[in-house]
Design a protein around this motif. Structure first.
Motif, PDB file in Angstrom:
ATOM      1  N   LEU A  10       0.841  -1.186   0.000  1.00  0.00           N
ATOM      2  CA  LEU A  10       0.000   0.000   0.000  1.00  0.00           C
ATOM      3  C   LEU A  10       0.878   1.239   0.000  1.00  0.00           C
ATOM      4  O   LEU A  10       1.656   1.472   0.923  1.00  0.00           O
ATOM      5  N   ARG A  11       0.769   2.001  -1.047  1.00  0.00           N
ATOM      6  CA  ARG A  11       1.516   3.249  -1.138  1.00  0.00           C
ATOM      7  C   ARG A  11       0.775   4.171  -2.096  1.00  0.00           C
ATOM      8  O   ARG A  11      -0.131   3.746  -2.816  1.00  0.00           O
ATOM      9  N   THR A  12       1.183   5.419  -2.087  1.00  0.00           N
ATOM     10  CA  THR A  12       0.573   6.370  -3.005  1.00  0.00           C
ATOM     11  C   THR A  12       1.044   6.090  -4.421  1.00  0.00           C
ATOM     12  O   THR A  12       2.243   6.034  -4.672  1.00  0.00           O
ATOM     13  N   ARG A  13       0.114   5.898  -5.328  1.00  0.00           N
ATOM     14  CA  ARG A  13       0.447   5.571  -6.710  1.00  0.00           C
ATOM     15  C   ARG A  13      -0.526   6.278  -7.642  1.00  0.00           C
ATOM     16  O   ARG A  13      -1.654   6.584  -7.246  1.00  0.00           O
ATOM     17  N   PRO A  14      -0.104   6.536  -8.888  1.00  0.00           N
ATOM     18  CA  PRO A  14      -1.026   7.145  -9.855  1.00  0.00           C
ATOM     19  C   PRO A  14      -2.217   6.244 -10.143  1.00  0.00           C
ATOM     20  O   PRO A  14      -2.175   5.030  -9.914  1.00  0.00           O
ATOM     21  N   ALA A  15      -3.278   6.859 -10.664  1.00  0.00           N
ATOM     22  CA  ALA A  15      -4.510   6.099 -10.899  1.00  0.00           C
ATOM     23  C   ALA A  15      -4.311   5.017 -11.960  1.00  0.00           C
ATOM     24  O   ALA A  15      -4.817   3.900 -11.818  1.00  0.00           O
ATOM     25  N   ASN A  16      -3.567   5.338 -13.002  1.00  0.00           N
ATOM     26  CA  ASN A  16      -3.344   4.326 -14.041  1.00  0.00           C
ATOM     27  C   ASN A  16      -2.542   3.146 -13.508  1.00  0.00           C
ATOM     28  O   ASN A  16      -2.761   2.003 -13.907  1.00  0.00           O
ATOM     29  N   GLU A  17      -1.610   3.439 -12.602  1.00  0.00           N
ATOM     30  CA  GLU A  17      -0.851   2.344 -12.000  1.00  0.00           C
ATOM     31  C   GLU A  17      -1.760   1.494 -11.114  1.00  0.00           C
ATOM     32  O   GLU A  17      -1.588   0.277 -11.012  1.00  0.00           O
ATOM     33  N   ALA A  18      -2.746   2.135 -10.478  1.00  0.00           N
ATOM     34  CA  ALA A  18      -3.708   1.385  -9.673  1.00  0.00           C
ATOM     35  C   ALA A  18      -4.540   0.450 -10.551  1.00  0.00           C
ATOM     36  O   ALA A  18      -4.840  -0.681 -10.159  1.00  0.00           O
ATOM     37  N   ILE A  19      -4.914   0.906 -11.749  1.00  0.00           N
ATOM     38  CA  ILE A  19      -5.651   0.029 -12.672  1.00  0.00           C
ATOM     39  C   ILE A  19      -4.790  -1.158 -13.085  1.00  0.00           C
ATOM     40  O   ILE A  19      -5.251  -2.302 -13.149  1.00  0.00           O
TER      41      ILE A  19
END
Length: 508
Positions: A10-19
């Motif tokens: 769990l870390r802060t990541r861009p939305a596209n990376e989350a997809i």
């Protein structure tokens, strides 16, 4: 939520990376995910087919019914992937037991009515299914979750829509490509779809659409759930909370170890006052050290690229008007375009006009080039194409290479057992008559399928006979399947009625 049991980093990541992470999650837990998904979805789709057959629905009606029911199927995929992410992937039995809860306590009516067309469906699905809140609170919650990453969820939905539509199209195109008569297959398929009839072709298209849904929809739900986790982590700072929990856990472990040592010493009869005071002192020291290290831990977190990086943003701003005495010499002469918004607008308008004039000039130049240079060449090529080719698909169709009585010669070949030569002679004779008498514009590079398409386009009465003859020739030439002798003899007897051989010589 038990964040300590998270199976993902769990870390802060861009939305596209989350997809992308959601796609990886679906691939990692594909076995429990797809087993539960298929065991729930296939019976539901079967029931829908039964209802469609009972209600005598058309192809479009059945298609829309399956599309409409997808939010109900998505709940099972979310149930499995959410528990797998938190370290307890459910068994098939547990998933089946959860069906009543998923159907009656997850706001399914809303999902199948006014929320069915929401582009954020995958992102807000966990709010309805996992959080279990209702009313205005749920509405506020969905709005908070959709902020900033709603466009990514909408793009994900649009991409899924394209995938579900392109997959059956590509599959049907592949079937048409490998079929013997691809043109006939495509025409029949388009005709059935246009007439909205249930037939073999429309059922095949519907089957590929359902197959695409079964493959894509769990990935879509997992990607939306990953976006949901990313948004909640951003809002509630889950990563910082996890770091604090790790510090607290480490402190508890150290305290437990010291307490165990103290208990062992007391059991052995050694005076415990000194040890107890020593353990308490150590415990207090460790807590003080943990608290003292907390700012350093925070700094480590803040130094991560997501927090500590610097961003340089550039944007245009209007310059302030130069203030000063009228007779004072102006040191800097700003661009009049940028000092006045009206001038800026006029400049942009002028640039747009010049751009339009440039495009118009290019169009005129292209038209002139086509008329002056290309058109004579095209006319010359058309003039050259008027002459029929000597060969088509490697077959000689020149009239002088064919006998006068083609049908009789072909019959004699059939009686002698040479079916391939008879069929080849009939096919060559047909092409020769079509090219020389009926003026069908064949090219030497045309294939058999091209010939069928050109004959259909010419709208001749012999289209059906030519298609049957070409199919027999394709089966003989490429699959080495000999035609039925009776059928071939029938073609020989019908051949003169469609291709009057004498007129061929007259045309020559």
């Amino acid at each position: 939520m038990q964040l300590d049991r998270l199976a993902i980093v769990l870390r802060t990541r861009p939305a596209n990376e989350a997809i992308d992470l959601g796609t990886r999650m679906a691939m990692h837990w594909f076995k429990p995910l797809y087993i539960a998904w298929l065991c729930f979805s296939l019976p539901v789709i079967g029931v829908l087919f039964g209802l469609a057959y009972w209600a005598d629905l058309s192809y479009t009606g059945t298609y829309l019914l399956i599309w409409w029911i997808k939010p109900m199927l998505d709940r099972m995929a979310l149930f499995v992937i959410s528990r797998a992410v938190f370290g307890s992937a459910p068994t098939l039995r547990q998933s089946m037991k959860a069906i009543p809860t998923l159907l009656f306590k997850t706001r399914l009516i809303r999902a199948l009515t006014w929320a069915r067309f929401s582009p954020y469906r995958s992102l807000t699905l966990p709010v309805d299914v996992l959080e279990g809140i209702k009313g205005p609170s749920a509405r506020i919650r969905r709005k908070a979750i959709s902020n900033y990453i709603g466009i990514n969820a909408a793009v994900l939905t649009l991409f899924g829509f394209v995938v579900e539509k392109v997959f059956p199209f590509c599959a049907l195109a592949f079937i048409a490509m490998i079929s013997i008569d691809s043109n006939s297959y495509t025409d029949e398929l388009l005709s059935d779809l246009w007439r909205n009839n249930f037939s073999y072709h429309s059922l095949t298209a519907l089957g590929f659409y359902i197959f695409g849904i079964l493959l894509w929809e769990p990935i879509y739900v997992a990607a939306g759930f990953s976006l949901y986790l990313k948004r909640r982590s951003d809002i509630e700072a889950w990563d910082i909370e996890l770091e604090f929990r790790k510090i607290e856990k480490k402190s508890r472990i150290t305290s437990s170890t010291l307490f165990s040592v103290l208990f062992l010493v007391l059991t052995m009869g050694i005076s415990g006052y000194a040890s107890h005071s020593y353990a308490s002192q150590n415990n207090s020291v460790i807590r003080q050290e943990a608290l003292a290290n907390a700012p350093e831990k925070l700094q480590q977190i803040l130094q991560q690229p997501e927090y500590g990086s610097k961003q340089i943003r550039k944007q245009l701003k209007l310059m302030k008007e130069t203030q000063g005495k009228p007779d004072e010499k102006v040191q800097y002469s700003p661009n009049p375009i940028s000092t006045n918004p009206n001038n800026t607008l006029l400049a942009l308008t002028g640039a747009g006009q010049w751009m339009l004039w440039g495009i118009l000039a290019l169009v005129v130049m292209a038209i002139a080039y086509f008329i002056i240079i290309r058109l004579p060449d095209i006319r010359g090529q058309k003039g050259q194409k008027l002459a029929p080719p000597a060969q088509i698909a490697g077959l000689d169709i020149q009239p002088e290479s064919l006998p006068d009585n083609i049908a009789e010669v072909a019959l004699s070949m059939i009686h002698s057992g040479d079916l391939r030569s008879a069929l080849s002679l009939l096919f060559r004779g047909s092409l020769s008559v079509l090219a020389h008498r009926d003026r069908v514009m064949f090219r030497s590079s045309d294939t058999e399928q091209d010939c069928i398409r050109l004959v259909k386009r010419a709208e001749l009465n012999s289209v059906g006979f030519f298609i049957n003859l070409t199919q027999l020739w394709l089966a003989q030439a490429y699959a080495h399947r000999s035609p039925d002798t009776t059928k071939l003899e029938q073609l020989c007897r019908e051949w003169p009625t469609h291709y009057d051989h004498q007129s061929q010589w007259e045309a020559r």
